[in-house]
Structures are given as structure tokens and as C-alpha cells.
Design an enzyme around this catalytic site. Structure first.
Site, PDB file in Angstrom:
ATOM      1  N   SER A  49       0.864  -1.180   0.000  1.00 54.83           N
ATOM      2  CA  SER A  49       0.000   0.000   0.000  1.00 54.83           C
ATOM      3  C   SER A  49       0.897   1.225   0.000  1.00 54.83           C
ATOM      4  O   SER A  49       1.856   1.297   0.787  1.00 54.83           O
ATOM      5  CB  SER A  49      -0.888  -0.005   1.246  1.00 54.83           C
ATOM      6  OG  SER A  49      -1.809   1.065   1.167  1.00 54.83           O
ATOM      7  N   GLU A  50       0.592   2.186  -0.865  1.00 49.16           N
ATOM      8  CA  GLU A  50       1.530   3.299  -1.088  1.00 49.16           C
ATOM      9  C   GLU A  50       1.630   4.258   0.094  1.00 49.16           C
ATOM     10  O   GLU A  50       2.448   5.154   0.077  1.00 49.16           O
ATOM     11  CB  GLU A  50       1.220   4.032  -2.389  1.00 49.16           C
ATOM     12  CG  GLU A  50      -0.184   4.576  -2.514  1.00 49.16           C
ATOM     13  CD  GLU A  50      -1.128   3.619  -3.243  1.00 49.16           C
ATOM     14  OE1 GLU A  50      -0.974   2.388  -3.098  1.00 49.16           O
ATOM     15  OE2 GLU A  50      -2.031   4.116  -3.936  1.00 49.16           O
TER      16      GLU A  50
END
Lengths: 225, 216
Positions: A49-50
Site C-alpha cells: 500500500s503506497e
């Protein structure tokens, strides 16, 4: 009565079959976000997840939410064993630096060269938002776009040239829709599979660029035998 | 709290940590709302959720210019002011937003990047081919102040974060003249494990102890 196309869940289910065991994977908004639920049982993948998580697990159960542990869509999630936290810079060292094996994003338009437009519909109200999509598109070792084959108004989304603002050029490897699986190759778009009940000609009719195929095109298989 | 933000002048450039509701310095933001500095230039991944996060500063019309990656559909006040042409927006890919801060903090004035080549993001930027690939020149991005959130600080300003609330906070700490951190807990210097410190004290100027406000 038009023939039934695949549902969004079925597109997600088909896309999940593209995930190799052990892959590090980023899933974008929309249909991609449904894919995690369909990962085959014999495959282990690690979700990125960024906002700074590698090894993201399922959504948190009601009552167990921790709002410091959210995915890029603000949804409280969990971790799997071996997960790690890091800063946003490190999260994008992973995206842009080519460390993620597969990224799957939603799409508004994909061109025959694999250009992707997925962040703004021209004329839409509001400021729009790029988020991490440009970094992810540029850096993914393999980029899959999952989307409906046509827009709600029937417009074709697989086009010769994107008319919507671009996310990245020549970045898409495979397109999975409610009608087909299509690979972007140096020789153009190759129709790999067609949805059950649809002929290659019917898929071609809903796609602006020429699709290459020869003989019988296999039917899209949604789950492993 | 109000003391920590008392010197922020009109026209200042301020960075705000936080992403997806986690890691926002909400108490500092509320302090800045009370302080009332106007004409601010802000740098943040998004532009608030209703009155929450940066929302209150837009509601109070304290912000003139924004650099953001994803303003967000919940950023009601920002979206209204954007549509009315009352606030300027520079939209930046998220990884480039933080890499530009990282560069600033590391003394790198600009760098070439593949992100946005051939898109609207490349407009007005120098393009160069390096080893056969196209890149655009991105400028470092710094600020007068960084408002960040950490879980715990020692009295020197060494910081540790909690889960995904880390996000932009450690990068912003390096990219501002004055970094102000809001923490849930302050401990004695020497009690944090040096192996675990994410932001070393050299980047931190002011510490405020405040119970975190979440905008879930």
C-alpha cells in the site's frame, strides 16, 4: 436482451489468476480493490500500500479497526506475518523503482500502445487527483488494467489514442475486462481470451484498435480447475 | 499548542503530514486555525475531509495555494474554492511529491524522473533522454514549516511513529526550516531504542504533547 457480460467481481476473479505465487502486488481503486478476495488458495502474495505497508492483510473486522492502520483507500486493514511499515518515500521507491512484481489499476481508457488514462474524465467537476497511479504505472514490472470494456454511455474504452488525460505512456501489459483478456504487445493488441458467450468479432466491435487473434480464441476461465 | 504555532506568519509555506486519516497533526492544524494566519501556501497529500484535517483551514479561507497529490472528494471546502477559482492547485504524483521533499531535505535541487513523461505533469518541464529513456526534471520542494505527527518523542526530538500513520511525516521533517511535531507521548532522552528511531532529533525543532484527534 443483450448477452450478459462478466460482473465486476468476475473481472476481479479472472485478474486474480494472473498473480504468481510469492509476488509483491499493488492493487488500485475500483475493480482492482476486489481482487484480494479471489487470490487462489495455493498462491501467496504480499500486498503493498503506497501509504507505507508491505504485507497488508484483509480488512479489519468490525470492532477491531485501528485507524492508524489503513490502506490507500482509508479502509482499516490488518497485517500478515512478515509485514513491514515504512514512509511514503520508501513506498514509492518500491513503486517507481521497479520493485513490485504486479500492479493492477482501474482504467478509463487504454490505447493500443498501452497508454493509460485513469485519473480524470475531461469536464468532470472538481480538481481530480493523481494519487500514486503515475508512480505505480511507470514502475510496475507488469501492469494489468481491469475495467469494464465500455463506458456507461457505451463509449469504447480500448482506443487507438487516449483522449482523456494520461496517467502514463506505454505502461500497460494486459487489459482484463467484462468481455476479454487482451495483451499489449509490440505488434499491437492481442486478444488472449473472450468472455463466455462472446465471439472475437463481438469483442473487436467494442474495441477501437484492431485486435489480433487467429483461429479459436479461448474462453475466459474464472478459476483454477 | 497555540504557542507552538504562534509565530507562523501570513504567507508562510507549511507542509502537513498525514494520509488516509492517519498521521495528521490535527491539534497543530486546529492551533493554526485559531492563530488565523492567512494567505498560506500548503503542501499535503490531500486537502481535508469536511472540517477535519486541513478542511478547517480551507473553511476559514486561510489557504491560497496548494501542492497535493490527491485533494480528495471529501475535501468539500477546497473543492468549492477550487471550482470558484479562489485557490490555486499544483497537482503532483504522490511519489514525486515525497521525492521532491526528500531531495530538498537531502540538498538535491532537482532530479530527473520517469513519472509523468508524456502527460500533463510534464508540461513546462525540461525533458531529457538518459540511457535511451525519457525523463522530466522535477524541482526539490521545501517549506518554512512542517507540521507532523508522531507517536512518541524523547525530549531531544527523536521520533517513532505508529503503523501507517508514519506516511509523509518523516520526509517532511527533513524538508522544512522549522519542524513542529505533535506526539501522543514524550519520554526521557535515552529511553528510545536507537535502532528504532525513525526521525532523528536533528530534524525536529518543536514538540507538542497532544492527544491525537482522528478523522476516521
Amino acid at each position: 436482451m443483450p448477452k450478459a457480460r462478466l460482473t465486476r467481481e468476475q473481472i476481479a476473479e479472472r485478474a486474480a489468476l494472473e498473480l504468481p505465487d510469492g509476488a509483491y502486488v499493488n492493487l488500485g481503486w475500483g475493480i482492482p480493490n476486489l481482487i484480494a478476495a479471489y487470490v487462489p488458495k495455493d498462491v501467496v502474495v504480499y500486498f503493498h500500500s503506497e501509504n507505507g505497508i508491505l504485507g497488508m492483510g484483509p480488512r479489519a473486522k468490525p470492532g477491531e479497526e485501528d485507524y492508524d492502520l489503513v490502506d490507500a483507500m482509508k479502509v482499516p486493514v490488518t497485517l500478515v506475518p512478515g509485514a513491514a511499515y515504512f514512509s511514503q518515500v520508501d513506498a514509492h521507491v518500491m513503486t517507481r523503482g521497479g520493485h513490485l512484481d504486479i500492479c493492477i489499476l482501474g482504467g478509463l481508457q487504454v490505447s493500443e500502445k498501452g497508454d493509460l488514462a485513469n485519473w480524470r474524465v475531461p469536464g468532470a467537476k472538481g480538481a481530480g487527483g493523481i494519487g500514486g497511479a503515475m508512480d505505480i504505472s511507470v514502475g510496475a514490472k507488469r501492469l494489468i488494467v481491469t475495467m469494464e470494456h465500455n463506458a456507461k454511455d457505451g463509449q469504447r474504452k480500448i482506443v487507438k489514442t487516449c483522449s482523456f488525460p494520461l496517467t502514463a505512456i506505454e505502461c500497460v501489459n494486459t487489459i482484463i475486462t467484462d468481455l476479454a483478456v487482451i495483451d499489449v504487445t509490440a505488434d499491437g493488441l492481442v486478444l488472449r481470451e473472450a468472455a463466455p458467450g462472446f465471439t472475437p468479432e463481438e469483442v473487436q466491435a467494442q474495441s477501437e484498435p484492431k485486435l489480433r487473434y487467429s483461429g479459436k480464441v479461448p474462453e475466459m476461465v474464472l478459476r483454477k480447475k | 499548542m497555540d504557542l507552538a504555532v504562534a509565530d507562523i506568519p501570513d504567507g508562510a509555506t507549511v507542509m502537513f503530514g498525514g494520509f488516509g486519516g492517519a498521521g495528521f497533526p490535527n491539534n497543530l492544524i486546529q492551533g493554526l486555525a485559531r492563530r488565523g494566519a492567512r494567505n498560506l501556501s500548503v503542501i499535503s497529500n490531500n486537502c481535508g475531509t469536511g472540517d477535519g484535517e486541513l478542511g478547517i483551514l480551507f473553511k476559514n479561507r486561510q489557504i491560497r495555494h496548494v501542492v497535493a497529490a490527491f485533494p480528495g472528494p471529501g475535501a468539500t471546502y477546497f473543492q468549492q474554492q477550487f471550482d470558484a477559482g479562489e485557490v490555486e492547485l499544483e497537482l503532483v504524483p504522490q511519489g514525486i511529491l515525497c521525492e521532491r521533499m526528500r531531495a530538498f531535505g537531502a540538498g538535491i535541487p532537482a532530479f530527473y524522473s520517469p513519472v509523468g513523461v508524456g502527460t500533463d505533469v510534464a508540461k513546462g518541464k525540461e525533458e531529457r533522454v538518459i540511457r535511451g529513456e525519457r525523463y522530466i526534471l522535477e524541482q526539490a520542494l521545501g517549506a518554512d514549516y512542517a507540521f507532523i505527527k508522531a507517536q512518541r518523542a524523547d525530549r531531544m526530538g527523536n521520533l517513532v511513529y505508529r503503523k501507517a500513520a508514519r506516511n509523509f511525516n518523516p520526509i517532511m521533517a527533513t524538508a522544512a526550516k522549522i519542524t513542529i511535531v505533535e506526539v501522543d507521548e514524550v519520554v526521557e532522552t535515552g529511553t528510545l531504542d536507537p535502532e528504532m528511531i525513525v526521525t532523528p532529533s536533528i530534524y525536529v525543532n518543536r514538540i507538542v504533547l497532544a492527544k491525537g484527534i482522528h478523522n476516521a
